[in-house]
Design a protein around this motif. Sequence first.
Motif, PDB file in Angstrom:
ATOM      1  N   ASN A   1       0.834  -1.215   0.000  1.00 35.24           N
ATOM      2  CA  ASN A   1       0.000   0.000   0.000  1.00 35.24           C
ATOM      3  C   ASN A   1       0.863   1.256   0.000  1.00 35.24           C
ATOM      4  N   VAL A   2       1.849   1.254  -0.886  1.00 33.14           N
ATOM      5  CA  VAL A   2       2.746   2.399  -1.013  1.00 33.14           C
ATOM      6  C   VAL A   2       2.666   2.950  -2.430  1.00 33.14           C
ATOM      7  N   ALA A   3       2.399   4.241  -2.507  1.00 32.19           N
ATOM      8  CA  ALA A   3       2.380   4.936  -3.797  1.00 32.19           C
ATOM      9  C   ALA A   3       3.706   5.649  -3.973  1.00 32.19           C
ATOM     10  N   ILE A   4       4.293   5.527  -5.165  1.00 27.83           N
ATOM     11  CA  ILE A   4       5.483   6.307  -5.491  1.00 27.83           C
ATOM     12  C   ILE A   4       4.976   7.540  -6.233  1.00 27.83           C
ATOM     13  N   VAL A   5       5.256   8.701  -5.656  1.00 19.05           N
ATOM     14  CA  VAL A   5       4.748   9.956  -6.210  1.00 19.05           C
ATOM     15  C   VAL A   5       5.910  10.868  -6.549  1.00 19.05           C
ATOM     16  N   LYS A   6       5.879  11.425  -7.766  1.00 20.33           N
ATOM     17  CA  LYS A   6       6.863  12.434  -8.157  1.00 20.33           C
ATOM     18  C   LYS A   6       6.203  13.793  -7.948  1.00 20.33           C
ATOM     19  N   PHE A   7       6.766  14.590  -7.062  1.00 11.96           N
ATOM     20  CA  PHE A   7       6.191  15.891  -6.724  1.00 11.96           C
ATOM     21  C   PHE A   7       6.784  17.002  -7.573  1.00 11.96           C
ATOM     22  N   SER A   8       5.926  17.946  -7.964  1.00 13.25           N
ATOM     23  CA  SER A   8       6.374  19.078  -8.783  1.00 13.25           C
ATOM     24  C   SER A   8       6.601  20.327  -7.940  1.00 13.25           C
TER      25      SER A   8
ATOM     26  N   GLU B   1      -6.321  12.076   1.642  1.00 16.49           N
ATOM     27  CA  GLU B   1      -5.590  11.435   2.730  1.00 16.49           C
ATOM     28  C   GLU B   1      -4.508  12.378   3.235  1.00 16.49           C
ATOM     29  N   ILE B   2      -4.227  12.295   4.527  1.00 15.95           N
ATOM     30  CA  ILE B   2      -3.131  13.078   5.100  1.00 15.95           C
ATOM     31  C   ILE B   2      -1.860  12.248   4.965  1.00 15.95           C
ATOM     32  N   ILE B   3      -0.801  12.879   4.459  1.00 11.46           N
ATOM     33  CA  ILE B   3       0.479  12.168   4.321  1.00 11.46           C
ATOM     34  C   ILE B   3       1.078  12.003   5.707  1.00 11.46           C
ATOM     35  N   LYS B   4       1.096  10.754   6.176  1.00 13.42           N
ATOM     36  CA  LYS B   4       1.630  10.488   7.516  1.00 13.42           C
ATOM     37  C   LYS B   4       3.114  10.156   7.461  1.00 13.42           C
ATOM     38  N   SER B   5       3.511   9.419   6.408  1.00 14.97           N
ATOM     39  CA  SER B   5       4.937   9.080   6.324  1.00 14.97           C
ATOM     40  C   SER B   5       5.381   9.032   4.871  1.00 14.97           C
ATOM     41  N   MET B   6       6.574   9.518   4.642  1.00 11.77           N
ATOM     42  CA  MET B   6       7.180   9.508   3.306  1.00 11.77           C
ATOM     43  C   MET B   6       8.566   8.902   3.432  1.00 11.77           C
ATOM     44  N   GLN B   7       8.993   8.238   2.363  1.00 11.41           N
ATOM     45  CA  GLN B   7      10.345   7.675   2.352  1.00 11.41           C
ATOM     46  C   GLN B   7      11.033   7.992   1.033  1.00 11.41           C
TER      47      GLN B   7
ATOM     48  N   GLY C   1       8.126   7.507  -1.689  1.00 12.06           N
ATOM     49  CA  GLY C   1       7.115   6.524  -1.365  1.00 12.06           C
ATOM     50  C   GLY C   1       6.228   7.060  -0.253  1.00 12.06           C
ATOM     51  N   ILE C   2       4.915   6.910  -0.421  1.00 10.39           N
ATOM     52  CA  ILE C   2       3.954   7.367   0.582  1.00 10.39           C
ATOM     53  C   ILE C   2       3.050   6.202   0.940  1.00 10.39           C
ATOM     54  N   LYS C   3       2.931   5.926   2.228  1.00 11.05           N
ATOM     55  CA  LYS C   3       2.032   4.872   2.703  1.00 11.05           C
ATOM     56  C   LYS C   3       0.608   5.416   2.648  1.00 11.05           C
TER      57      LYS C   3
ATOM     58  N   ALA D   1      -3.888   4.399   2.351  1.00  9.77           N
ATOM     59  CA  ALA D   1      -4.882   3.409   2.765  1.00  9.77           C
ATOM     60  C   ALA D   1      -5.578   2.738   1.588  1.00  9.77           C
ATOM     61  N   LYS D   2      -5.693   3.445   0.463  1.00 10.97           N
ATOM     62  CA  LYS D   2      -6.426   2.907  -0.675  1.00 10.97           C
ATOM     63  C   LYS D   2      -5.517   2.723  -1.877  1.00 10.97           C
ATOM     64  N   LYS D   3      -6.063   2.037  -2.874  1.00 13.17           N
ATOM     65  CA  LYS D   3      -5.300   1.761  -4.093  1.00 13.17           C
ATOM     66  C   LYS D   3      -5.266   2.980  -5.012  1.00 13.17           C
ATOM     67  N   VAL D   4      -4.111   3.234  -5.600  1.00 10.65           N
ATOM     68  CA  VAL D   4      -3.982   4.257  -6.646  1.00 10.65           C
ATOM     69  C   VAL D   4      -3.377   3.585  -7.875  1.00 10.65           C
ATOM     70  N   ARG D   5      -3.360   4.290  -8.977  1.00 10.62           N
ATOM     71  CA  ARG D   5      -2.794   3.733 -10.202  1.00 10.62           C
ATOM     72  C   ARG D   5      -1.766   4.681 -10.783  1.00 10.62           C
ATOM     73  N   GLU D   6      -0.866   4.109 -11.587  1.00 10.11           N
ATOM     74  CA  GLU D   6       0.116   4.932 -12.298  1.00 10.11           C
ATOM     75  C   GLU D   6      -0.612   5.987 -13.095  1.00 10.11           C
ATOM     76  N   GLY D   7      -0.141   7.228 -13.035  1.00 11.54           N
ATOM     77  CA  GLY D   7      -0.740   8.299 -13.790  1.00 11.54           C
ATOM     78  C   GLY D   7      -1.781   9.100 -13.019  1.00 11.54           C
ATOM     79  N   ASP D   8      -2.233   8.571 -11.853  1.00 10.71           N
ATOM     80  CA  ASP D   8      -3.154   9.349 -11.023  1.00 10.71           C
ATOM     81  C   ASP D   8      -2.459  10.633 -10.586  1.00 10.71           C
TER      82      ASP D   8
END
Length: 83
Positions: free
Chosen positions: A18-25, A45-51, A67-69, A71-78
Amino acid sequence: MTESKPIGKVTHFYGNLNVAIVKFSKPVEAGIKVHFKGATTDFEEIIKSMQFDHQPIEKVKKGQEVGIKIAKKVREGDLVFEA
């Protein structure tokens, strides 16, 4: 609710963790509320932890992928918005 410019984009999702990899701008700090939005994704969702490189971090630099933990599923491109 007005949608602003996205602050990030999901580049990968690890369903088993349940970890999303997000590229932030833009720089982002842990504790902010974000809105994940995509074709079948729509939740806040509130970002509780990032790695970054498997190390916990509190702040993301512009252009960094983390990486952000979540609770729900996300998909590439979201897209990720500040909520």
